[in-house]
Structures are given as C-alpha cells and as structure tokens.
Design an enzyme around this catalytic site. Structure first.
Site, PDB file in Angstrom:
ATOM      1  CB  CYS A   2      -0.872   0.014   1.242  1.00 15.60           C
ATOM      2  SG  CYS A   2      -1.926  -1.414   1.359  1.00 15.60           S
ATOM      3  NE  ARG A  27       5.782   1.069  -0.900  1.00 12.58           N
ATOM      4  CZ  ARG A  27       6.865   1.122  -0.136  1.00 12.58           C
ATOM      5  NH1 ARG A  27       7.895   1.830  -0.528  1.00 12.58           N
ATOM      6  NH2 ARG A  27       6.919   0.487   0.997  1.00 12.58           N
ATOM      7  CD1 TRP A  75      -0.196  -5.635  -3.580  1.00 15.53           C
ATOM      8  CD2 TRP A  75       0.023  -6.361  -1.493  1.00 15.53           C
ATOM      9  NE1 TRP A  75       0.389  -6.853  -3.627  1.00 15.53           N
ATOM     10  CE2 TRP A  75       0.534  -7.330  -2.370  1.00 15.53           C
ATOM     11  CE3 TRP A  75       0.057  -6.613  -0.119  1.00 15.53           C
ATOM     12  CZ2 TRP A  75       1.066  -8.524  -1.917  1.00 15.53           C
ATOM     13  CZ3 TRP A  75       0.582  -7.796   0.326  1.00 15.53           C
ATOM     14  CH2 TRP A  75       1.084  -8.741  -0.583  1.00 15.53           C
ATOM     15  CG  ASN A  99       0.077   2.418   3.733  1.00 14.09           C
ATOM     16  OD1 ASN A  99      -0.948   2.365   3.070  1.00 14.09           O
ATOM     17  ND2 ASN A  99       1.204   2.940   3.287  1.00 14.09           N
ATOM     18  N   GLY A 100      -0.885  -0.676   6.817  1.00 15.91           N
ATOM     19  CA  GLY A 100      -0.618  -1.478   8.020  1.00 15.91           C
ATOM     20  C   GLY A 100      -1.800  -2.379   8.327  1.00 15.91           C
ATOM     21  CD  GLU A 480      18.082 -18.630  -3.296  1.00 15.79           C
ATOM     22  OE1 GLU A 480      18.074 -19.422  -4.251  1.00 15.79           O
ATOM     23  OE2 GLU A 480      17.834 -17.429  -3.433  1.00 15.79           O
ATOM     24  CE  LYS A 484      19.863 -14.853  -4.907  1.00 17.49           C
ATOM     25  NZ  LYS A 484      18.782 -15.718  -5.121  1.00 17.49           N
ATOM     26  CD  GLU A 487      20.909 -15.074  -9.156  1.00 10.94           C
ATOM     27  OE1 GLU A 487      20.595 -15.044  -7.951  1.00 10.94           O
ATOM     28  OE2 GLU A 487      20.087 -14.906 -10.067  1.00 10.94           O
ATOM     29  CG  HIS A 503      30.001 -39.759  -1.135  1.00 15.08           C
ATOM     30  ND1 HIS A 503      30.347 -41.073  -0.895  1.00 15.08           N
ATOM     31  CD2 HIS A 503      29.189 -39.405  -0.117  1.00 15.08           C
ATOM     32  CE1 HIS A 503      29.751 -41.501   0.212  1.00 15.08           C
ATOM     33  NE2 HIS A 503      29.040 -40.494   0.713  1.00 15.08           N
ATOM     34  CE  LYS A 599      13.014  -9.972  -9.703  1.00 14.56           C
ATOM     35  NZ  LYS A 599      13.772 -10.702  -8.686  1.00 14.56           N
TER      36      LYS A 599
END
Ligand code: M6R
Length: 604
Positions: A2, A27, A75, A99-100, A480, A484, A487, A503, A599
C-alpha cells in the site's frame, strides 16, 4: 504494497495526489482512490486495477483552489481487491487512508456494529473512520476524537484522516508503517509513505516516529509523541534523486529487499493463521481430495524453495512430494498421474519453462496450483488455484524476499495439509503456528550482524571456489546461498549436501576452497559438524554459520538462539544473502542488475 499520499495547499490537489500515487506504483497495488475536501464538499473516487482507471474516473474532476486531499494505493490483505475495499474509507463526513494492519479491528467492528454502524467494506481500515465519528459525538474537538481513536488501535498503521468537522486540517498518525510530511516556501504540506512523491515538491521533510500523531493545516504542523507530549518536527533535507528515494535510503534494491523481509512475511501470514489452524481462503476444501502425491516444478531460486517444500511436506503433511527443474521436466516425457497435485512456483509468474510445465499438467488433466508473487501473471491466470506470496515488487535481479515468502507459504501449506490428513496432532500444529509467527522477527537484520558480515566479506574475494553446505532443508538453503553468490559476485559457488562432500568434492579442499557451513543447532547438528570437521582437517577455509560456537571454523557468524530449526533457517537465509551482497559490493559489481541476467526469463 500500500501507498499513502496527502496534500494541503492551493495548487491542483487532484493532480498532486495522482502523481504522488504514480511515484508509489512500483511497490505494487491492486486498487487506488482519492478523497478531496474543497469548498465544503467531499469528492471521492476509487478504481480497481491500475492508476489509469482512476485517472479516467477523475478526468472531469477539477481542483483549482484551496483543498485538502488524501490518496491511497491498496494492496489487498483484508478483503478482495474490489472498489468497496479500496481506500479512502468513509463514514458520514470523514475519509481515511491507512497502511498497516489494525489487529483489534474485529473487536472494534463488533462494538461499532452493535452501535448501529453499517460497514461497507471487508477491510480492517474502515473501523478507524467509524470509531472517529463515534468519538466525535463525545469530544469537544475533532482532534480530540482523532487522538482518542488512535489510542484504541492495536497493530501497525500510517493513517491520514480528513473530516468536515475540521475542514482545513489533515490528521495523521504513525505506528510501525512509514510516513513523512514535507513542506515548502509556499506553506504547502505533502504527506507520503515514502520519499518519492515528495521529490521536486518539498526540500524539507520530517519522518514521523512510531507513536507520533497530530495535525497539519496551512499554517502549522503539530506533532505529539506516543506519551501525548507535544514535540517539534525535525526537518531534514530531502534528496532530489528519485531512484535513490525508491531505495528508501539503502544502497541497492537487493539490500532494501533483504531488510524488508520481516514486513513482507508479515503480509504473507496476514489472515492466514489463527492460534489453531492455517487458513488459505484461496484453496478449495476439495483440492486435496484424491491426491496422494505432490509434484513441484520451478526454476532458479523458486526451484530451491520448492526443494525446501519436499522436506516440510513429507515431514509434517506425510505426503509424497517430489520436485523438478522445469526446463528438465518439459522434455523428459514424465509420467503424470491423476492423483498428483501439480504445483508451480514462480516469483514473476512468467518464466517460460515453468509456464510450459503448467500447460503440460493442465493438458493431462492434473489439478494445478501456482505459488506466485505477481497477481494476474500468466501462471496465475492459467492454474486452477493460486496462492499469492505477497512479497511486493522485487526489483533486485537476485531474488531474496520472494524466496523468503515462498518458503513461508510452504511451511504453512505443510501444516494446512497436515490438518486435512490428520498427520500432526493439534498441539503440534499450534506449536508450529507460534513458530511461524516468529519468522518476521527472525529475519530482522541486526546492525551488528550486518557489520560483521561486511567486515568478513573482504576475506572471501578470491580463492578457487565456494561450497555452501547443509543437511536436510539446509541443503536447499545452501543451494540458494551459492546461487546468490554466483549471480552477483561472479565467483564460482556450489551448494552441496554436507554428507555428500566426502564422495568427491572434498578432493578440492585446500586453503583456497571456501566452505560456508550451515550448522543449525536444532537439526542434525552433530552430523553436520562432523562433515565440516572433515573439511577443516583438509585445510579448507571454513566460515561457519551457527548459534553455537564452533572452534574448527576460520570465521564464525553467530546467529541468534532459536527454538526451532526453521527459525534458524530463516536467519541463516539472511546471512547468506548479506554475505553475497557484501562480496559483490567489494568486487564493484552491479548488485541489482548483474551481468547476463534478467529479472524475468520468458524465453526457453
Ligand atoms: O520468476 P521465477 O521465480 O519463475 O524466476 C525463476 C528464476 O529465473 C529466478 O529465481 C532466478 O534464478 C533469480 N535470478 C534468482 O535470484
């Protein structure tokens, strides 16, 4: 997420509100609205979808003299993205944007309904304006009514309220959600939930602190603190750089997105749990009827979160679960049986390979579900059912908060399925839910932790490679972490199961091989430790991440002590994200737009 704007002045209020909302568009939102009080009259407009719809609705609305106005991009959290649920919300003669989350809204709503108040929306926000109008009846000034209202609210908020009872003021309050006010030589006052709408309009801004509330009119800005004491505004100069404003003071979008993980995870959880159960309103009760297996399919980071789901689903929901890389699944002529729920995971909802696997599953008549961050994306439109992760717009190419919200959803889903299959007792489900509630705190970045990682990063700029190692669900996290680092630092890194190093990969061990070891206290600690000791004995440089001190490590990053391995998972996730970020910064790379990457990968 929001967004809020507000304005008092003599210029074109409508245009100022709409262009302020435009600055907050990035946003993410699903509806928008404004309310303007001009010549004793309120005019309010709302529209679902993009701002052009609101612009179209307001095209004949003219604001050409003194006016006060508030605006909002919503949102959806409480209630669907409909026009009725869009802000501003109104009572008889006042409007509010917020907001919130008002955590005690259900209780307040009940009391107001008992008083005869009629609610138009499903939102938590609407209680604010009705509570205010109720208080107006028993207080001598509108501001007293507002102060009394704020004292009743529990939760987080940034609020702007305008009322006919005080026609030249905007009332504001802030607690837990950001908001600032700016002013200029023409005495105009601008409000917003982040810097961007104020750039070019004012040079001096005051950032409200939690607990601040008060009012502005053309001549004054009056602020009270949490104890009701009057305080002076602290004006600072506003940077006039829009891009940096969107970064909210962070150096990179990726950094900002790491820091906002607590907030977005709180959004992911919102309305989806109570003390006893997980609630996914978006899932039909019959979704799991006849389902004996779950197949997950995704790419990149989303694939890693899917891998984490295999551990959680089998452990808690006791349902057979497998995961596939979408680009592999497409061409290997897989067997797809009708008792399988086919789940695709994607931040963007547009990744070509993942989308194709969804089409394949639909074609053979499997039930399909997408876990996605972007509403109305191709996958969301195609799948039978969708769970939105609510991470907000993710700008950094290296995904962070999308991963965090995906894993959160999977943890919740594992309990949701467990409820249906009776595979976990009610006590255990309640215990896990209380752990889930602690995720936002576990991902909060502590200054000391970030500083330590910044300092350590200088020792990891060379070498012949990195191994991120972990066991169980910490293996996907290791994958992950390695992704990161690859990338954004362009250094070679691999994620590996700790127990698998001997192994083969252990042959690489020497001081120039950097091992980032994930050592959770509450999951296979001794076993993981032995694996790291094996590497240490062969002189690999070890950076251990754990709550427990580990003397065989060259470097040690201490995380907090948590009650459960999943909370350790989330804090370690932040550590590996920050480590990659700081290494990349030291190497002088473009953190947000690393070379060769996009992206959203909409080609095969
Ligand atoms: O939008 P998706 O989640 O479907 O994207 C999948 C991958 O392309 C994505 O996760 C990629 O690996 C990121 N750059 C990871 O940081």
């Amino acid at each position: 997420m929001c967004g809020i704007v507000g304005y008092i002045g003599n210029k074109n209020t409508k245009e100022i509100l709409l262009s302020g909302l435009k600055e907050l568009e990035y946003r993410g939102y699903d509806s928008a609205g404004i309310a303007v009080l001009q010549n004793d009259n309120f005019q309010s407009y709302k529209a679902i979808g993009k701002l052009v719809n609101l612009e179209e609705k307001t095209k004949n609305f003219i604001t050409d003299n003194f006016a006060i106005g508030i605006g909002h991009t919503r949102w959806a959290t409480h209630g669907k993205p409909t026009e009725l649920n869009a802000h501003p919300h109104t009572g008889e003669s006042s409007y509010v944007v917020h907001n919130g989350i008002i955590e005690n809204y259900a209780k307040l709503k009940k009391e107001l309904i008992a008083d005869g108040v009629r609610f138009l929306s499903q939102t938590d926000t609407e209680v604010i304006v009705h509570q205010f109008e109720k208080n107006l009846k028993s207080t001598s000034t509108a501001f007293d009514a507002f102060s009394k209202t704020i004292k009743k609210l529990e939760g987080t908020y940034a609020i702007l309220l305008v009322t006919k009872s005080e026609k030249e003021s905007i009332f504001f309050a802030k607690h837990g959600s950001p908001m600032l006010v700016g002013t200029n030589s023409e005495n105009e006052k601008y409000f917003a939930s982040s810097d961007a709408p104020l750039i070019g309009q004012c040079n001096d801004v005051n950032y409200f602190e939690d607990g601040d509330y008060g009012y502005v009119n053309i001549d004054e800005l009056t602020i009270f603190d949490i104890n009701g004491e009057k305080k002076e505004p602290i004006f600072t100069k506003l940077s006039q750089n829009k891009l940096s404003a969107q970064k909210d003071g962070f150096r990179f979008f990726m950094e900002k997105e790491i820091y906002e993980q607590g907030d977005v995870i709180a959004d992911t959880l919102m309305g989806r749990l109570n003390d006893k159960e997980i609630i996914f309103d978006e899932l039909d009760d019959s979704l799991f009827d006849g389902i004996n297996e779950i197949k997950l399919c995704a790419c990149g980071t989303s694939y890693h979160s899917a891998l984490s789901a295999t551990y959680l689903f089998e452990r808690y929901a006791k349902i057979k679960t497998s995961v596939e890389i979408a680009s592999e699944f497409r061409y290997r002529k897989p067997i797809m049986s009708k008792d399988t729920l086919f789940v695709v995971i994607s931040q963007s909802g547009e990744t070509a390979d993942t989308l194709e696997t969804l089409k394949m599953a639909k074609k053979v008549g499997l039930k399909t579900l997408v876990i996605c961050n972007v509403d109305n994306s191709s996958m969301v439109r195609l799948a039978d059912t969708c769970i939105l992760t609510r991470a907000g717009v993710e700008k950094g190419v290296a995904s962070t908060k999308a991963f965090a919200t995906q894993v959160t959803i999977f943890w919740m889903m594992s309990l949701y399925i467990a409820q249906r299959r009776d595979s976990l007792g009610t006590k255990e489900i309640s215990r896990q839910i209380s752990l889930i509630r602690a995720i936002p705190t576990s991902v909060k970045v502590k200054d000391s932790l970030h500083e330590r990682i910044k300092r350590l990063s200088k020792r990891y700029l060379h070498g012949h490679g990195f191994f991120f190692i972990g066991r169980d669900i910490f293996f996907p996290l290791a994958l992950e972490g390695a992704l990161k680092l690859k990338e954004i630092s362009y250094l070679h890194a691999e994620g590996y199961p700790s127990g698998e190093m001997k192994h083969g990969p252990i042959a690489l061990a020497d001081p120039e091989l950097f091992t980032i070891a994930l050592l959770p206290q509450h999951l296979l600690y001794e076993k993981s430790k032995s694996n790291v000791e094996e590497l240490s004995a062969r002189d690999s440089t070890i950076c251990a991440i754990s709550a427990l001190e580990f003397d065989k490590a060259d470097d040690f990053i201490k995380i907090s002590s948590h009650q459960d391995y999943m909370l350790e998972f989330f804090e370690m996730m932040v550590v590996v994200q920050l480590l990659s970020l700081e290494i990349s910064v030291r190497l002088g790379n473009d953190v947000d737009m690393p070379r060769n990457l996009a992206k959203s990968v909409t080609v095969e």
